[in-house]
Design a protein around this motif. Structure first.
Motif, PDB file in Angstrom:
ATOM      1  N   LEU A   1       3.523 -10.531 -13.778  1.00 12.86           N
ATOM      2  CA  LEU A   1       3.224  -9.226 -14.366  1.00 12.86           C
ATOM      3  C   LEU A   1       2.205  -8.476 -13.520  1.00 12.86           C
ATOM      4  CD1 LEU A   1       3.370  -7.117 -16.606  1.00 12.86           C
ATOM      5  CD2 LEU A   1       1.661  -8.450 -17.871  1.00 12.86           C
ATOM      6  N   ILE A   2       1.171  -9.162 -13.085  1.00 14.05           N
ATOM      7  CA  ILE A   2       0.142  -8.522 -12.259  1.00 14.05           C
ATOM      8  C   ILE A   2       0.754  -7.993 -10.961  1.00 14.05           C
ATOM      9  CG2 ILE A   2      -1.979  -8.926 -10.936  1.00 14.05           C
ATOM     10  CD1 ILE A   2      -2.728 -11.004 -13.101  1.00 14.05           C
ATOM     11  N   GLY A   3       1.606  -8.816 -10.338  1.00 12.08           N
ATOM     12  CA  GLY A   3       2.244  -8.396  -9.090  1.00 12.08           C
ATOM     13  C   GLY A   3       3.111  -7.167  -9.272  1.00 12.08           C
ATOM     14  N   TYR A   4       3.886  -7.145 -10.345  1.00 19.20           N
ATOM     15  CA  TYR A   4       4.743  -5.989 -10.609  1.00 19.20           C
ATOM     16  C   TYR A   4       3.922  -4.741 -10.926  1.00 19.20           C
ATOM     17  CZ  TYR A   4       9.081  -8.699 -10.664  1.00 19.20           C
ATOM     18  OH  TYR A   4      10.158  -9.462 -10.313  1.00 19.20           O
ATOM     19  N   VAL A   5       2.829  -4.899 -11.663  1.00 20.35           N
ATOM     20  CA  VAL A   5       1.980  -3.750 -11.990  1.00 20.35           C
ATOM     21  C   VAL A   5       1.391  -3.151 -10.725  1.00 20.35           C
ATOM     22  CG1 VAL A   5      -0.185  -3.049 -13.080  1.00 20.35           C
ATOM     23  CG2 VAL A   5       1.433  -4.474 -14.343  1.00 20.35           C
ATOM     24  N   VAL A   6       0.899  -3.990  -9.831  1.00 20.20           N
ATOM     25  CA  VAL A   6       0.331  -3.504  -8.572  1.00 20.20           C
ATOM     26  C   VAL A   6       1.391  -2.772  -7.756  1.00 20.20           C
ATOM     27  CG1 VAL A   6      -0.654  -4.217  -6.358  1.00 20.20           C
ATOM     28  CG2 VAL A   6      -1.472  -5.263  -8.485  1.00 20.20           C
ATOM     29  N   ALA A   7       2.595  -3.348  -7.680  1.00 27.77           N
ATOM     30  CA  ALA A   7       3.675  -2.719  -6.918  1.00 27.77           C
ATOM     31  C   ALA A   7       4.058  -1.371  -7.517  1.00 27.77           C
ATOM     32  CB  ALA A   7       4.892  -3.643  -6.879  1.00 27.77           C
ATOM     33  N   ALA A   8       4.123  -1.300  -8.847  1.00 28.24           N
ATOM     34  CA  ALA A   8       4.510  -0.045  -9.505  1.00 28.24           C
ATOM     35  C   ALA A   8       3.451   1.030  -9.313  1.00 28.24           C
ATOM     36  CB  ALA A   8       4.745  -0.296 -10.994  1.00 28.24           C
ATOM     37  N   ILE A   9       2.186   0.650  -9.401  1.00 27.36           N
ATOM     38  CA  ILE A   9       1.109   1.621  -9.186  1.00 27.36           C
ATOM     39  C   ILE A   9       1.171   2.176  -7.763  1.00 27.36           C
ATOM     40  CG2 ILE A   9      -1.397   1.886  -8.977  1.00 27.36           C
ATOM     41  CD1 ILE A   9      -1.670  -0.078 -11.317  1.00 27.36           C
ATOM     42  N   ALA A  10       1.406   1.285  -6.804  1.00 28.74           N
ATOM     43  CA  ALA A  10       1.511   1.725  -5.407  1.00 28.74           C
ATOM     44  C   ALA A  10       2.698   2.668  -5.226  1.00 28.74           C
ATOM     45  CB  ALA A  10       1.646   0.510  -4.492  1.00 28.74           C
ATOM     46  N   LEU A  11       3.819   2.348  -5.860  1.00 30.43           N
ATOM     47  CA  LEU A  11       5.013   3.185  -5.746  1.00 30.43           C
ATOM     48  C   LEU A  11       4.779   4.568  -6.351  1.00 30.43           C
ATOM     49  CD1 LEU A  11       8.050   3.498  -5.073  1.00 30.43           C
ATOM     50  CD2 LEU A  11       8.526   2.596  -7.369  1.00 30.43           C
ATOM     51  N   VAL A  12       4.215   4.607  -7.562  1.00 30.96           N
ATOM     52  CA  VAL A  12       3.964   5.894  -8.222  1.00 30.96           C
ATOM     53  C   VAL A  12       2.967   6.716  -7.407  1.00 30.96           C
ATOM     54  CG1 VAL A  12       3.004   6.992 -10.281  1.00 30.96           C
ATOM     55  CG2 VAL A  12       4.563   5.045 -10.522  1.00 30.96           C
ATOM     56  N   ALA A  13       1.940   6.058  -6.874  1.00 30.03           N
ATOM     57  CA  ALA A  13       0.938   6.768  -6.072  1.00 30.03           C
ATOM     58  C   ALA A  13       1.574   7.372  -4.820  1.00 30.03           C
ATOM     59  CB  ALA A  13      -0.189   5.814  -5.689  1.00 30.03           C
TER      60      ALA A  13
ATOM     61  N   TYR B   1       8.300   5.537 -17.190  1.00 34.39           N
ATOM     62  CA  TYR B   1       9.507   4.799 -16.823  1.00 34.39           C
ATOM     63  C   TYR B   1       9.168   3.626 -15.908  1.00 34.39           C
ATOM     64  CZ  TYR B   1      14.265   3.844 -15.340  1.00 34.39           C
ATOM     65  OH  TYR B   1      15.459   3.227 -15.099  1.00 34.39           O
ATOM     66  N   ALA B   2       8.213   3.817 -15.024  1.00 30.51           N
ATOM     67  CA  ALA B   2       7.780   2.730 -14.142  1.00 30.51           C
ATOM     68  C   ALA B   2       7.219   1.571 -14.958  1.00 30.51           C
ATOM     69  CB  ALA B   2       6.739   3.234 -13.151  1.00 30.51           C
ATOM     70  N   ALA B   3       6.489   1.893 -16.021  1.00 30.80           N
ATOM     71  CA  ALA B   3       5.942   0.846 -16.888  1.00 30.80           C
ATOM     72  C   ALA B   3       7.059   0.048 -17.559  1.00 30.80           C
ATOM     73  CB  ALA B   3       5.029   1.469 -17.943  1.00 30.80           C
ATOM     74  N   LEU B   4       8.132   0.735 -17.950  1.00 24.26           N
ATOM     75  CA  LEU B   4       9.263   0.040 -18.563  1.00 24.26           C
ATOM     76  C   LEU B   4       9.985  -0.843 -17.536  1.00 24.26           C
ATOM     77  CD1 LEU B   4      10.702   2.906 -20.795  1.00 24.26           C
ATOM     78  CD2 LEU B   4       9.476   0.857 -21.555  1.00 24.26           C
ATOM     79  N   LEU B   5      10.122  -0.358 -16.311  1.00 22.52           N
ATOM     80  CA  LEU B   5      10.707  -1.179 -15.251  1.00 22.52           C
ATOM     81  C   LEU B   5       9.886  -2.440 -15.027  1.00 22.52           C
ATOM     82  CD1 LEU B   5      11.659   1.525 -12.593  1.00 22.52           C
ATOM     83  CD2 LEU B   5      13.259  -0.021 -13.734  1.00 22.52           C
ATOM     84  N   VAL B   6       8.576  -2.290 -15.003  1.00 27.51           N
ATOM     85  CA  VAL B   6       7.679  -3.434 -14.851  1.00 27.51           C
ATOM     86  C   VAL B   6       7.859  -4.398 -16.017  1.00 27.51           C
ATOM     87  CG1 VAL B   6       5.252  -4.142 -14.938  1.00 27.51           C
ATOM     88  CG2 VAL B   6       5.968  -2.308 -13.408  1.00 27.51           C
ATOM     89  N   GLY B   7       7.960  -3.848 -17.224  1.00 22.74           N
ATOM     90  CA  GLY B   7       8.151  -4.691 -18.398  1.00 22.74           C
ATOM     91  C   GLY B   7       9.413  -5.522 -18.304  1.00 22.74           C
ATOM     92  N   THR B   8      10.528  -4.873 -17.956  1.00 25.28           N
ATOM     93  CA  THR B   8      11.787  -5.606 -17.822  1.00 25.28           C
ATOM     94  C   THR B   8      11.684  -6.670 -16.737  1.00 25.28           C
ATOM     95  OG1 THR B   8      13.131  -3.750 -18.581  1.00 25.28           O
ATOM     96  CG2 THR B   8      14.241  -5.399 -17.241  1.00 25.28           C
TER      97      THR B   8
END
Length: 235
Positions: free
Chosen positions: A109-121, A138-145
């Motif tokens: 979860l931590i890894g996906y959150v970091v990746a999603a934050i970097a992508l959105v930024a 939507y990025a948060a939902l992708l991370v959740g899945t």
């Protein structure tokens, strides 16, 4: 009928290959039609196998997302449909104990959150104003899945990761970070997406079969929404 021999999975694989060929050749409207066949074919297989209803719901909204994204001016509605699909995927995995496993091992979860934050930024400065609110949600939902699928089943987890990458490429295209109209972009998005929903679906169904095969070791307090469960003859 075993999964690899299912007519629905064969049809899905055929439709996916044909779609990629048509997509690469830019043959409309046939590329759009084959794209919209993908999720329904998997859903038909799940119904045939008496799998989880929530999985069918998720695939139904994937179909609506595919359909809306093919219609000019309906990008946000397409995102909304896929958002509901991800909520369905997440709910399904949570019902099967994903949160407890994530608490025990939060690193994915931590890894996906970091990746999603970097992508959105990376996308943020190039996004249209109308996309700046829905994209992080939507990025948060992708991370959740991605996180709950990985904690539940490895094949499904691969699907969750591929879904994030596929939609990440779409976001980069919308932000102008990559060429959204390039042939390779469309092919990459659809190849990853096709594999994503295939891995999520077959991973979930494989887990359901393992649960049934566990027999008396199955915990009846864990909610299930199958019809009513995968038949023992198809284990």
């Amino acid at each position: 009928m075993t999964a690899p021999r299912s007519i629905w999975l064969i049809a899905f694989g055929t439709a996916a290959v044909v779609h990629l060929v048509l997509n690469g050749a830019d043959l409309a409207p046939w590329a759009s039609i084959t794209k919209c066949l993908l999720a329904p074919l998997l859903a038909a297989w799940v119904v045939q196998q008496r799998g989880p209803r929530l999985l069918v719901v998720a695939l139904a909204f994937c179909f609506l997302g595919d359909l809306f994204l093919e219609i000019e001016g309906m990008f946000i509605l397409g995102m909304a449909a896929f958002a509901i699909a991800h909520i369905s995927f997440i709910t399904l995995f949570v019902q099967r104990g994903a949160l407890d496993r994530l608490r025990a091992n939060p690193l994915p979860l931590i890894g996906y959150v970091v990746a999603a934050i970097a992508l959105v930024a990376w996308c943020w400065g190039g996004l249209e104003p109308g996309l700046k609110a829905p994209i992080p949600v939507y990025a948060a939902l992708l991370v959740g899945t991605a996180a709950v699928s990985w904690s539940t089943d490895r094949l499904a987890g691969i699907g969750g990761a591929l879904f994030l990458v596929s939609d990440g490429i779409i976001a980069l295209g919308e932000a102008g970070r990559i060429d959204a109209d390039a042939t390779w972009t469309g092919l990459a998005i659809m190849a990853l997406y096709s594999l994503a929903i295939y891995c999520l679906t077959t991973g979930i169904m494989a887990r359901e079969r393992r649960t049934v095969a566990a027999g008396t070791s199955f915990d009846p307090t864990i909610h299930t929404d199958c019809w009513p469960r995968v038949p023992s003859s198809q284990q």
